[in-house]
Each structure stands twice: as C-alpha cells, then as structure tokens.
Design a protein around this motif. Structure first.
Motif, PDB file in Angstrom:
ATOM      1  N   LEU A  33       0.835  -1.137  -0.063  1.00  0.00           N
ATOM      2  CA  LEU A  33       0.023   0.065   0.099  1.00  0.00           C
ATOM      3  C   LEU A  33       0.889   1.201  -0.083  1.00  0.00           C
ATOM      4  CD1 LEU A  33      -2.963   0.739   0.177  1.00  0.00           C
ATOM      5  CD2 LEU A  33      -2.823   0.747   2.735  1.00  0.00           C
ATOM      6  N   GLU A  34       0.358   2.142  -0.745  1.00  0.00           N
ATOM      7  CA  GLU A  34       0.983   3.696  -0.816  1.00  0.00           C
ATOM      8  C   GLU A  34       0.012   4.637  -0.216  1.00  0.00           C
ATOM      9  OE1 GLU A  34       2.254   4.713  -4.608  1.00  0.00           O
ATOM     10  OE2 GLU A  34       4.287   3.714  -4.376  1.00  0.00           O
ATOM     11  N   MET A  35       0.461   5.571   0.951  1.00  0.00           N
ATOM     12  CA  MET A  35      -0.513   6.393   1.167  1.00  0.00           C
ATOM     13  C   MET A  35       0.377   7.779   1.487  1.00  0.00           C
ATOM     14  SD  MET A  35      -2.683   4.369   3.947  1.00  0.00           S
ATOM     15  CE  MET A  35      -4.111   5.411   3.619  1.00  0.00           C
ATOM     16  N   THR A  36      -0.356   8.940   1.265  1.00  0.00           N
ATOM     17  CA  THR A  36       0.341  10.218   1.093  1.00  0.00           C
ATOM     18  C   THR A  36       0.561  10.931   2.676  1.00  0.00           C
ATOM     19  OG1 THR A  36      -1.678  11.338   0.700  1.00  0.00           O
ATOM     20  CG2 THR A  36      -0.453  10.593  -1.234  1.00  0.00           C
ATOM     21  N   THR A  37      -0.099  10.573   3.613  1.00  0.00           N
ATOM     22  CA  THR A  37       0.355  11.024   4.875  1.00  0.00           C
ATOM     23  C   THR A  37       0.595  10.167   5.935  1.00  0.00           C
ATOM     24  OG1 THR A  37      -2.221  10.688   5.697  1.00  0.00           O
ATOM     25  CG2 THR A  37      -1.865  12.790   4.550  1.00  0.00           C
ATOM     26  N   MET A  38       1.458  10.713   6.864  1.00  0.00           N
ATOM     27  CA  MET A  38       2.013   9.518   7.766  1.00  0.00           C
ATOM     28  C   MET A  38       1.079   9.253   8.675  1.00  0.00           C
ATOM     29  SD  MET A  38       5.727  11.332   8.633  1.00  0.00           S
ATOM     30  CE  MET A  38       5.078  12.852   9.154  1.00  0.00           C
ATOM     31  N   GLU A  39      -0.133  10.143   9.130  1.00  0.00           N
ATOM     32  CA  GLU A  39      -1.100   9.426  10.031  1.00  0.00           C
ATOM     33  C   GLU A  39      -1.958   8.484   9.386  1.00  0.00           C
ATOM     34  OE1 GLU A  39      -0.422  12.542   8.997  1.00  0.00           O
ATOM     35  OE2 GLU A  39      -0.333  13.874  10.870  1.00  0.00           O
ATOM     36  N   SER A  40      -2.107   8.497   7.905  1.00  0.00           N
ATOM     37  CA  SER A  40      -3.106   7.445   7.457  1.00  0.00           C
ATOM     38  C   SER A  40      -1.960   6.083   7.375  1.00  0.00           C
ATOM     39  CB  SER A  40      -3.519   7.664   5.851  1.00  0.00           C
ATOM     40  OG  SER A  40      -2.230   8.114   5.108  1.00  0.00           O
ATOM     41  N   ILE A  41      -0.621   6.102   7.284  1.00  0.00           N
ATOM     42  CA  ILE A  41       0.342   5.130   7.217  1.00  0.00           C
ATOM     43  C   ILE A  41       0.050   4.642   8.685  1.00  0.00           C
ATOM     44  CG2 ILE A  41       2.916   4.610   6.985  1.00  0.00           C
ATOM     45  CD1 ILE A  41       3.081   6.452   4.677  1.00  0.00           C
ATOM     46  N   ILE A  42       0.462   5.342   9.581  1.00  0.00           N
ATOM     47  CA  ILE A  42       0.337   4.741  11.022  1.00  0.00           C
ATOM     48  C   ILE A  42      -0.740   3.946  11.468  1.00  0.00           C
ATOM     49  CG2 ILE A  42       0.422   5.384  13.455  1.00  0.00           C
ATOM     50  CD1 ILE A  42       3.091   5.500  12.136  1.00  0.00           C
ATOM     51  N   ASN A  43      -2.035   4.501  10.916  1.00  0.00           N
ATOM     52  CA  ASN A  43      -3.162   3.801  10.835  1.00  0.00           C
ATOM     53  C   ASN A  43      -3.344   2.445  10.336  1.00  0.00           C
ATOM     54  OD1 ASN A  43      -4.439   6.037  12.612  1.00  0.00           O
ATOM     55  ND2 ASN A  43      -5.328   6.802  10.558  1.00  0.00           N
ATOM     56  N   MET A  44      -2.635   2.485   9.157  1.00  0.00           N
ATOM     57  CA  MET A  44      -2.410   1.086   8.589  1.00  0.00           C
ATOM     58  C   MET A  44      -1.474  -0.018   9.286  1.00  0.00           C
ATOM     59  SD  MET A  44      -4.579   1.029   5.935  1.00  0.00           S
ATOM     60  CE  MET A  44      -5.684   1.968   7.032  1.00  0.00           C
ATOM     61  N   THR A  83       6.369   0.193   8.197  1.00  0.00           N
ATOM     62  CA  THR A  83       6.653   1.111   7.660  1.00  0.00           C
ATOM     63  C   THR A  83       7.955   1.752   8.082  1.00  0.00           C
ATOM     64  OG1 THR A  83       5.863   3.297   6.578  1.00  0.00           O
ATOM     65  CG2 THR A  83       5.671   2.892   9.120  1.00  0.00           C
ATOM     66  N   ILE A  84       8.582   2.867   7.127  1.00  0.00           N
ATOM     67  CA  ILE A  84       9.773   3.227   7.709  1.00  0.00           C
ATOM     68  C   ILE A  84       9.340   5.014   7.764  1.00  0.00           C
ATOM     69  CG2 ILE A  84      12.156   4.096   7.033  1.00  0.00           C
ATOM     70  CD1 ILE A  84      12.449   1.095   5.749  1.00  0.00           C
ATOM     71  N   LEU A  85       9.633   5.633   8.727  1.00  0.00           N
ATOM     72  CA  LEU A  85       9.318   7.021   8.898  1.00  0.00           C
ATOM     73  C   LEU A  85      10.391   7.581   9.673  1.00  0.00           C
ATOM     74  CD1 LEU A  85       5.452   7.083   9.250  1.00  0.00           C
ATOM     75  CD2 LEU A  85       6.618   7.781   7.239  1.00  0.00           C
ATOM     76  N   PRO A  86      10.761   9.000  10.005  1.00  0.00           N
ATOM     77  CA  PRO A  86      11.426   9.717  10.537  1.00  0.00           C
ATOM     78  C   PRO A  86      11.204   9.199  12.114  1.00  0.00           C
ATOM     79  CG  PRO A  86      10.546  11.197   9.129  1.00  0.00           C
ATOM     80  CD  PRO A  86       9.797  10.072   9.141  1.00  0.00           C
ATOM     81  N   LYS A  87      12.413   8.991  12.857  1.00  0.00           N
ATOM     82  CA  LYS A  87      12.322   8.399  14.218  1.00  0.00           C
ATOM     83  C   LYS A  87      11.812   9.542  15.119  1.00  0.00           C
ATOM     84  CE  LYS A  87      14.877   6.324  18.218  1.00  0.00           C
ATOM     85  NZ  LYS A  87      14.522   7.409  18.990  1.00  0.00           N
ATOM     86  N   GLY A  88      12.142  10.799  14.870  1.00  0.00           N
ATOM     87  CA  GLY A  88      11.507  12.063  15.659  1.00  0.00           C
ATOM     88  C   GLY A  88      10.099  11.834  15.677  1.00  0.00           C
ATOM     89  N   TYR A  89       9.316  11.850  14.215  1.00  0.00           N
ATOM     90  CA  TYR A  89       7.994  11.893  14.247  1.00  0.00           C
ATOM     91  C   TYR A  89       7.541  10.398  15.092  1.00  0.00           C
ATOM     92  CZ  TYR A  89       3.474  10.708  12.385  1.00  0.00           C
ATOM     93  OH  TYR A  89       2.257  10.531  12.121  1.00  0.00           O
ATOM     94  N   LEU A  90       7.964   9.318  14.923  1.00  0.00           N
ATOM     95  CA  LEU A  90       7.578   8.244  15.662  1.00  0.00           C
ATOM     96  C   LEU A  90       7.612   8.306  17.153  1.00  0.00           C
ATOM     97  CD1 LEU A  90       8.973   5.528  13.499  1.00  0.00           C
ATOM     98  CD2 LEU A  90       6.585   6.244  13.357  1.00  0.00           C
ATOM     99  N   ASP A  91       8.659   9.103  17.693  1.00  0.00           N
ATOM    100  CA  ASP A  91       8.826   9.257  19.064  1.00  0.00           C
ATOM    101  C   ASP A  91       7.652  10.333  19.496  1.00  0.00           C
ATOM    102  OD1 ASP A  91      10.844   7.529  19.329  1.00  0.00           O
ATOM    103  OD2 ASP A  91      12.438   9.011  19.242  1.00  0.00           O
ATOM    104  N   TYR A  92       7.605  11.170  18.635  1.00  0.00           N
ATOM    105  CA  TYR A  92       6.529  12.246  18.991  1.00  0.00           C
ATOM    106  C   TYR A  92       4.967  11.652  19.244  1.00  0.00           C
ATOM    107  CZ  TYR A  92       3.379  16.184  18.463  1.00  0.00           C
ATOM    108  OH  TYR A  92       2.256  17.186  18.481  1.00  0.00           O
TER     109      TYR A  92
END
Length: 297
Positions: free
Chosen positions: A219-230, A238-247
C-alpha cells in the motif's frame, strides 16, 4: 509600461486563459485583452500565441515573466523594509514546512513567537519540498523547512539537524521484539510506504536498489497519519522519521532502529539569498535555532 499591465500579464501567464484571468482580476475580458495588446506594443513583440482556443506563452513572454517576478519581488522588499520601521507590531510571515516535521519541530517556536508577537499574522503550511522551493522563488513564502542536500543559486540554506529513519511495526508483530532490523525487512515483510514522488520514499528506494532489495509493498499513502493507522491495523510495517514516531508515541506500534545501512536525513532552513529578511523572519529563525537542542534531547 505600467505595473498594472504587468499584473495583468502575470495573471494571464498563470491561467493561460484570458476569460479566467479577467475573472480573477475582477475586470472585463475585453479590457484585459486591450491592456495585453498595449503591453505587447510597448515590448515590440507578441507575449502570447493564440492557437485556436489555447493561449501559449512565447519565449519573449517567458523572459518578461522571469523579470516580473524580480520586479514585484523588489517591490515586496521595499514594503518589508518600510514595514519594519513599525517594528514587530504588524505584518505577515509565511513558512512552508515538510509535513514530516510540522507536528514536532515547529510548535515550540510557533507558540513562543505568537505569544511574543501576537500582531504578526503567522501562516505555517505543510508542503512537499518541491512546493516549498517554488513558493520561495515566487515570493509566496518567507522561509522554508526542507530536506537537504539542496543546491540552488537563488536559495540560502542552514542545516538544522540530522535525523535517522526507523521501522514502525505493530506491537504484536514478531519483529517488534528485535533490537534492530536491516533493510531486508522490506523484502520479507509487507510494507505501507509513502509514494515514490516523496523524498523519504526516494531515499528508501535508492538504498534498496543499492542492496538489490525489492520491497514487499502492499500500500502507498500520502500522509504519515494514514500510514500509521494502517500499521496499527496490521496491514504492514513502515519506515518514517524516528523523531515523528517518538513524538506520536503510539502504544500500538513499536519503533525499531534500522542498521546496515543507517538511513539518515538532513533537515534545513532555506530562504532566498536576495530576499530582505524582515524582523519577523529573523526573529522566527533565531527562535527556531534556539529550540533545536530541546527538540533533539
């Protein structure tokens, strides 16, 4: 040649349609056409080609458009300099920032700035890097926060900080117990990623190609919020910035470091080299730099 004519000319360039441009300007279409004809007479060459119902910009028109941006840029600089005489009691500040950092990087600076200078109209827009560059070059933005490296003869850059990417997996996923993972995880495990037009995805793709890894993307999604929900729903990792995941500190996912290779991004502040940095821009920049140690701890 009058400034009003140049404004009309730029509107036609933007719309490539005389009727729509006239509506945008709030004038009659015949009046707009007459002003463009007068401008073409003054220039001595056509600025537009009318091919059937299509309106195309000539080479002369493209040249004039480039100089129009500079002309109105200089006018905006004059207004900014004069406005600064009134200190920080009024004015506007527009900032374009990456969606990946808007939530956890900017709030301390935005809140502090607004409290200290409540009469400054502050706009913070979450945009992609290419849109931020365009906004800066068109003088629609004062400051930008983008991924580096960035090389552009008209833009100045300041490195803010470096940040690693990390894997996010459902809390009950087998990989959630691992101390770290390698990029091979994308070959072995279904993933939910940003589209290939995004910088982060391009970085991941480059590393995967170098290691001859083909991600098992579902799956591809354009927002990090939607990716996290998936990810929470167990669709994939998924792979995302660690700072965002910590936040976001979502208890339903686990953040796992990536090694071999470590994926690192650089976040920078950019602005036009020849742009007069008004007091609001300078103060915001200084406050942002001052908050970085707090954000990175």
């Amino acid at each position: 040649m009058e400034l009003k004519q140049l404004e009309y000319f730029m509107a036609v360039c933007q719309e490539l349609h005389f009727t729509r441009a006239a509506e945008k300007l709030g004038i009659a279409q015949p009046s707009l056409s007459q002003q463009i004809r007068l401008l073409e007479h003054e220039i001595g060459t056509p600025l537009f080609d009318r091919v059937g119902k299509r309106t195309l910009i000539t080479e002369a028109g493209k040249t004039l458009l480039h100089h129009c941006y500079n002309i109105f840029h200089e006018l905006s600089q004059a207004r900014a300099a004069i406005s600064e005489l009134q200190s920080l009691n009024r004015g506007t500040l527009k900032i374009g920032t990456l969606l990946t950092v808007v939530n956890y990087l900017l709030p301390p600076t935005v809140i502090g700035f607004h409290r200290k200078y409540p009469n400054i109209e502050l706009s913070v827009l979450g945009l992609r890097t290419g849109d931020i560059f365009e906004g800066l070059l068109k003088n629609e933005l004062d400051l930008g926060i983008v991924y580096l490296p960035m090389e552009h003869e008209e833009l100045e850059k300041i490195l803010l900080y470096k940040e690693n990417l990390a894997l996010a997996a459902p809390a009950d996923h087998p990989v959630a117990k691992e101390p770290f993972v390698t990029l091979d995880i994308l070959k072995e495990t279904p993933s939910v990623l940003l589209p290939s037009s995004y910088f982060l995805r391009q970085l991941i793709n480059e590393q995967c190609r170098a290691l001859d890894i083909k991600p098992q993307q579902v799956l591809e999604m354009t927002t990090m919020e939607s990716i996290i929900n998936m990810v929470v729903q167990g669709v994939g990792v998924t792979i995302l910035p660690k700072g965002y995941l910590d936040y976001i500190d979502n208890q339903q996912i686990r953040t796992i470091p990536i090694k071999s290779p470590v994926l690192t991004t650089e976040i920078g502040l950019v602005y036009r080299k020849n742009k007069y940095l008004c007091a609001a821009s300078r103060v915001f920049k200084e406050q942002l730099l001052a908050t970085l140690p707090l954000i990175q701890t």
